[in-house]
Design a protein around this motif. Structure first.
Motif, PDB file in Angstrom:
ATOM      1  N   VAL A   1      27.402  69.095  29.410  1.00 13.99           N
ATOM      2  CA  VAL A   1      27.784  70.297  30.147  1.00 13.99           C
ATOM      3  C   VAL A   1      28.993  70.989  29.522  1.00 13.99           C
ATOM      4  O   VAL A   1      29.264  72.156  29.800  1.00 13.99           O
ATOM      5  N   GLY A   2      29.739  70.268  28.666  1.00 19.48           N
ATOM      6  CA  GLY A   2      30.866  70.895  27.972  1.00 19.48           C
ATOM      7  C   GLY A   2      32.232  70.539  28.541  1.00 19.48           C
ATOM      8  O   GLY A   2      33.181  71.325  28.410  1.00 19.48           O
ATOM      9  N   LYS A   3      32.347  69.365  29.139  1.00 22.46           N
ATOM     10  CA  LYS A   3      33.622  68.957  29.759  1.00 22.46           C
ATOM     11  C   LYS A   3      34.764  68.952  28.745  1.00 22.46           C
ATOM     12  O   LYS A   3      35.847  69.477  29.011  1.00 22.46           O
ATOM     13  N   GLY A   4      34.514  68.324  27.581  1.00 18.72           N
ATOM     14  CA  GLY A   4      35.563  68.215  26.576  1.00 18.72           C
ATOM     15  C   GLY A   4      35.994  69.570  26.040  1.00 18.72           C
ATOM     16  O   GLY A   4      37.187  69.826  25.851  1.00 18.72           O
TER      17      GLY A   4
ATOM     18  N   LYS B   1      39.776  71.073  26.451  1.00 19.36           N
ATOM     19  CA  LYS B   1      40.603  71.425  25.288  1.00 19.36           C
ATOM     20  C   LYS B   1      41.096  72.864  25.382  1.00 19.36           C
ATOM     21  O   LYS B   1      42.257  73.155  25.098  1.00 19.36           O
ATOM     22  N   LYS B   2      40.218  73.780  25.764  1.00 17.17           N
ATOM     23  CA  LYS B   2      40.599  75.184  25.900  1.00 17.17           C
ATOM     24  C   LYS B   2      41.612  75.362  27.036  1.00 17.17           C
ATOM     25  O   LYS B   2      42.580  76.127  26.908  1.00 17.17           O
ATOM     26  N   LEU B   3      41.421  74.643  28.128  1.00 15.71           N
ATOM     27  CA  LEU B   3      42.349  74.713  29.252  1.00 15.71           C
ATOM     28  C   LEU B   3      43.746  74.287  28.816  1.00 15.71           C
ATOM     29  O   LEU B   3      44.750  74.927  29.161  1.00 15.71           O
ATOM     30  N   PHE B   4      43.835  73.211  28.021  1.00 16.30           N
ATOM     31  CA  PHE B   4      45.136  72.706  27.606  1.00 16.30           C
ATOM     32  C   PHE B   4      45.822  73.621  26.600  1.00 16.30           C
ATOM     33  O   PHE B   4      47.045  73.574  26.468  1.00 16.30           O
ATOM     34  N   GLU B   5      45.052  74.460  25.925  1.00 19.69           N
ATOM     35  CA  GLU B   5      45.665  75.462  25.049  1.00 19.69           C
ATOM     36  C   GLU B   5      46.381  76.525  25.872  1.00 19.69           C
ATOM     37  O   GLU B   5      47.361  77.121  25.426  1.00 19.69           O
ATOM     38  N   GLU B   6      45.894  76.735  27.099  1.00 21.73           N
ATOM     39  CA  GLU B   6      46.422  77.813  27.947  1.00 21.73           C
ATOM     40  C   GLU B   6      47.315  77.317  29.077  1.00 21.73           C
ATOM     41  O   GLU B   6      48.011  78.107  29.701  1.00 21.73           O
ATOM     42  N   ALA B   7      47.283  76.025  29.364  1.00 26.71           N
ATOM     43  CA  ALA B   7      48.064  75.481  30.483  1.00 26.71           C
ATOM     44  C   ALA B   7      48.848  74.271  29.991  1.00 26.71           C
ATOM     45  O   ALA B   7      48.499  73.127  30.281  1.00 26.71           O
ATOM     46  N   SER B   8      49.914  74.526  29.248  1.00 25.81           N
ATOM     47  CA  SER B   8      50.663  73.448  28.597  1.00 25.81           C
ATOM     48  C   SER B   8      51.413  72.557  29.589  1.00 25.81           C
ATOM     49  O   SER B   8      51.865  71.472  29.231  1.00 25.81           O
ATOM     50  N   GLU B   9      51.539  73.010  30.841  1.00 22.91           N
ATOM     51  CA  GLU B   9      52.266  72.200  31.819  1.00 22.91           C
ATOM     52  C   GLU B   9      51.437  71.016  32.334  1.00 22.91           C
ATOM     53  O   GLU B   9      51.972  70.080  32.933  1.00 22.91           O
ATOM     54  N   LEU B  10      50.136  71.038  32.101  1.00 27.93           N
ATOM     55  CA  LEU B  10      49.279  69.934  32.544  1.00 27.93           C
ATOM     56  C   LEU B  10      49.500  68.692  31.681  1.00 27.93           C
ATOM     57  O   LEU B  10      49.718  68.800  30.476  1.00 27.93           O
TER      58      LEU B  10
END
Length: 206
Positions: free
Chosen positions: A17-20, A24-33
């Motif tokens: 489904v594309g979880k990884g 990865k894209k989320l962490f490029e945009e949300a560095s606080e996670l």
């Protein structure tokens, strides 16, 4: 504003489904996670660092942690254990940092049993046909394995009721925007904000 505990977000869904990719894209945009570092009994590979890539444990150490209920979830693949350590997650949340866990459906259900206060997000394919295409296009699996993965995906989709949110991964950037919206909305929930303001009022009245 008083910083309260962080929130544990769990992203899961069927294989292919594309979880990884979304994570990865989320962490490029949300560095606080903070990404939840997994624990494993497999050997450390060249270039890997303990406490960065994985927490590396012996089989005996891992099994002791299972007995002591120190793992939010675990599974065994090809004679090696993999799991999510409770201590790392809880300590990170106590610092007020959000933790993000990307995991298979069975593992997510284990986490829900052990940590029900987490926020569970199900990543959904636009259609089963699209999911089949994604698995086939990997080019790494036999026809029999593709069929088995699709059967498993149907079973996993039926488990969607255990989740708080469903995000359709039609385009990665859209899916990431939806996950970011979920994270934001969870921090704005009345019960979370009310706790902070009540503490402020209590402090002022002292």
């Amino acid at each position: 504003m008083i910083e309260e505990k962080g929130i544990l977000f769990i992203l899961s869904g069927p294989s292919g489904v594309g979880k990884g990719t979304v994570r990865k894209k989320l962490f490029e945009e949300a560095s606080e996670l903070q990404y939840s570092i997994s624990m494993t009994t497999r050997d450390m590979r060249p270039g890997e660092v303990d406490g960065v890539d994985y927490f590396y444990k012996s089989v005996e150490e891992f099994e002791k942690l299972i007995e002591e209920n120190q793992l939010l979830e675990y599974a065994k693949y090809v004679s090696n254990y993999y799991g999510t350590p409770r201590k790392y997650v809880e300590e990170t949340l106590e610092k007020g940092q959000d933790v993000f866990l990307e995991i298979e459906v069975q593992g997510a259900l284990q986490v829900k049993e052990n940590f029900p206060e987490g926020v569970f997000i199900f990543l959904f394919p636009p259609s089963l046909e699209e999911l089949k295409n994604r698995i086939v296009n990997r080019g790494t699996e036999s026809q029999e394995l593709v069929v088995n993965r699709l059967k498993e995906a149907r079973k996993e989709i039926e488990m969607m009721d255990a989740y708080d949110y469903v995000v359709v991964n039609d385009r990665v950037e859209h899916a990431v925007d939806r996950v970011k919206a979920i994270i934001k909305s969870e921090h704005l929930k009345r019960e979370r904000v009310a706790k902070q303001y009540k503490k402020i009022l209590e402090d002022e009245l002292k």
